[in-house]
Design a protein around this motif. Structure first.
Motif, PDB file in Angstrom:
ATOM      1  N   SER A   1       4.671 -68.782  66.215  1.00 35.56           N
ATOM      2  CA  SER A   1       4.810 -69.059  64.783  1.00 35.56           C
ATOM      3  C   SER A   1       6.222 -69.498  64.389  1.00 35.56           C
ATOM      4  O   SER A   1       6.479 -69.771  63.222  1.00 35.56           O
ATOM      5  CB  SER A   1       4.415 -67.816  63.979  1.00 35.56           C
ATOM      6  N   ASP A   2       7.145 -69.588  65.347  1.00 37.09           N
ATOM      7  CA  ASP A   2       8.530 -69.964  65.061  1.00 37.09           C
ATOM      8  C   ASP A   2       8.708 -71.481  65.006  1.00 37.09           C
ATOM      9  O   ASP A   2       7.845 -72.244  65.424  1.00 37.09           O
ATOM     10  CB  ASP A   2       9.470 -69.405  66.138  1.00 37.09           C
ATOM     11  N   SER A   3       9.878 -71.862  64.525  1.00 32.12           N
ATOM     12  CA  SER A   3      10.307 -73.258  64.563  1.00 32.12           C
ATOM     13  C   SER A   3      11.459 -73.372  65.556  1.00 32.12           C
ATOM     14  O   SER A   3      12.199 -72.412  65.759  1.00 32.12           O
ATOM     15  CB  SER A   3      10.772 -73.719  63.183  1.00 32.12           C
ATOM     16  N   VAL A   4      11.585 -74.551  66.167  1.00 30.10           N
ATOM     17  CA  VAL A   4      12.604 -74.762  67.187  1.00 30.10           C
ATOM     18  C   VAL A   4      13.409 -76.011  66.903  1.00 30.10           C
ATOM     19  O   VAL A   4      12.980 -76.896  66.169  1.00 30.10           O
ATOM     20  CB  VAL A   4      11.974 -74.879  68.601  1.00 30.10           C
ATOM     21  N   LYS A   5      14.575 -76.059  67.524  1.00 29.22           N
ATOM     22  CA  LYS A   5      15.401 -77.263  67.557  1.00 29.22           C
ATOM     23  C   LYS A   5      15.601 -77.550  69.038  1.00 29.22           C
ATOM     24  O   LYS A   5      16.153 -76.722  69.765  1.00 29.22           O
ATOM     25  CB  LYS A   5      16.736 -77.023  66.871  1.00 29.22           C
ATOM     26  N   VAL A   6      15.109 -78.711  69.511  1.00 28.15           N
ATOM     27  CA  VAL A   6      15.138 -79.029  70.937  1.00 28.15           C
ATOM     28  C   VAL A   6      15.596 -80.469  71.182  1.00 28.15           C
ATOM     29  O   VAL A   6      15.476 -81.324  70.310  1.00 28.15           O
ATOM     30  CB  VAL A   6      13.752 -78.834  71.605  1.00 28.15           C
ATOM     31  N   GLN A   7      16.100 -80.690  72.370  1.00 25.66           N
ATOM     32  CA  GLN A   7      16.354 -82.030  72.879  1.00 25.66           C
ATOM     33  C   GLN A   7      15.392 -82.216  74.043  1.00 25.66           C
ATOM     34  O   GLN A   7      15.182 -81.282  74.830  1.00 25.66           O
ATOM     35  CB  GLN A   7      17.789 -82.157  73.376  1.00 25.66           C
ATOM     36  N   TYR A   8      14.777 -83.392  74.146  1.00 23.92           N
ATOM     37  CA  TYR A   8      13.827 -83.588  75.228  1.00 23.92           C
ATOM     38  C   TYR A   8      13.674 -85.050  75.598  1.00 23.92           C
ATOM     39  O   TYR A   8      14.013 -85.941  74.841  1.00 23.92           O
ATOM     40  CB  TYR A   8      12.459 -82.991  74.890  1.00 23.92           C
ATOM     41  N   LEU A   9      13.160 -85.243  76.809  1.00 24.03           N
ATOM     42  CA  LEU A   9      12.769 -86.553  77.305  1.00 24.03           C
ATOM     43  C   LEU A   9      11.445 -86.343  78.025  1.00 24.03           C
ATOM     44  O   LEU A   9      11.355 -85.497  78.914  1.00 24.03           O
ATOM     45  CB  LEU A   9      13.826 -87.101  78.270  1.00 24.03           C
ATOM     46  N   GLY A  10      10.415 -87.067  77.614  1.00 25.17           N
ATOM     47  CA  GLY A  10       9.090 -86.944  78.227  1.00 25.17           C
ATOM     48  C   GLY A  10       8.723 -88.207  78.971  1.00 25.17           C
ATOM     49  O   GLY A  10       8.896 -89.314  78.460  1.00 25.17           O
ATOM     50  N   ARG A  11       8.218 -88.028  80.196  1.00 27.15           N
ATOM     51  CA  ARG A  11       7.803 -89.178  80.994  1.00 27.15           C
ATOM     52  C   ARG A  11       6.501 -88.866  81.725  1.00 27.15           C
ATOM     53  O   ARG A  11       6.091 -87.722  81.817  1.00 27.15           O
ATOM     54  CB  ARG A  11       8.892 -89.633  81.954  1.00 27.15           C
ATOM     55  N   LEU A  12       5.899 -89.937  82.256  1.00 31.25           N
ATOM     56  CA  LEU A  12       4.681 -89.826  83.058  1.00 31.25           C
ATOM     57  C   LEU A  12       5.045 -89.909  84.532  1.00 31.25           C
ATOM     58  O   LEU A  12       6.196 -90.167  84.881  1.00 31.25           O
ATOM     59  CB  LEU A  12       3.718 -90.963  82.703  1.00 31.25           C
ATOM     60  N   LEU A  13       4.059 -89.743  85.395  1.00 34.59           N
ATOM     61  CA  LEU A  13       4.270 -89.973  86.817  1.00 34.59           C
ATOM     62  C   LEU A  13       4.537 -91.460  87.039  1.00 34.59           C
ATOM     63  O   LEU A  13       4.187 -92.293  86.204  1.00 34.59           O
ATOM     64  CB  LEU A  13       3.021 -89.564  87.614  1.00 34.59           C
ATOM     65  N   PRO A  14       5.148 -91.829  88.153  1.00 36.20           N
ATOM     66  CA  PRO A  14       5.370 -93.252  88.432  1.00 36.20           C
ATOM     67  C   PRO A  14       4.064 -94.053  88.397  1.00 36.20           C
ATOM     68  O   PRO A  14       3.006 -93.557  88.786  1.00 36.20           O
ATOM     69  CB  PRO A  14       5.961 -93.238  89.840  1.00 36.20           C
TER      70      PRO A  14
END
Length: 192
Positions: A93-106
């Motif tokens: 139920s919390d809120s977050v502050k994040v840095q991220y990078l999302g990728r797929l498989l090659p």
């Protein structure tokens, strides 16, 4: 003379329309389901075999309990790149502050895996240039929210989410069905 131009034009049209462009297309995600299932299972097997590196861990999804019908794809895999100093973790139920990078498989055109979402630019998460995103833990896919609920402020992890804890068999815009999601994720802060 006009008739020869017309015949030439019609022959050109016939030739162009009879060419099969499908022969020249390259499939971006060949055998995608099998590739993703095999990748995740191999990663899980290496952790189950008692890997000595304790920075790798499997975490059961928050939607399951240890007692019950649990399959191998009810886990996410995490590689802890940097540990924070806090002793508390966000709740669902919390809120977050994040840095991220999302990728797929090659894939065919993306030998490092296509980047589908990120809070900055570049092919690696940079804590100095990535702008933190703010959102509710409950607003993201199950695998992502599972990781967040085990992280401490300052943790920087690489997480692997099987397709059934992400966008499933159908996928979503820019992410084909059966995709394993790979995130570099840094928890900057959270609040109740």
């Amino acid at each position: 003379m006009k008739i020869t131009h017309i015949i030439f034009f019609l022959l050109c049209c016939l030739f162009i329309t009879s060419c099969d462009t499908a022969d020249n297309t390259i499939e971006e995600y060949p055998d995608w389901q099998a590739k993703n299932v095999k990748f995740f299972q191999n990663l899980l097997d290496s952790i189950d075999k008692g890997q000595k590196d304790k920075s790798w861990k499997k975490i059961l999804t928050w939607t399951k309990t240890d007692s019950g019908n649990v399959s191998s794809t009810d886990y996410i895999i995490v590689h802890k790149l940097h540990l924070g100093e806090s002793d508390r973790c966000p709740l669902y139920s919390d809120s977050v502050k994040v840095q991220y990078l999302g990728r797929l498989l090659p894939s065919t055109s993306y030998p490092q895996g296509a980047i589908f979402d990120q809070t900055g630019t570049g092919t690696k998460l940079d804590p100095d240039t990535y702008v933190p995103a703010k959102f509710a833990v409950s607003s993201v896919v199950i695998g992502f929210s599972t990781a967040l609920q085990h992280m401490h402020k300052g943790d920087w992890w690489q997480i692997y989410i099987p397709y059934n804890l992400a966008y499933g068999e159908s996928g979503t815009s820019g992410i084909p069905g059966y995709s394993t999601l790979i995130f570099e994720l840094r928890l900057v802060d959270f609040w109740r």
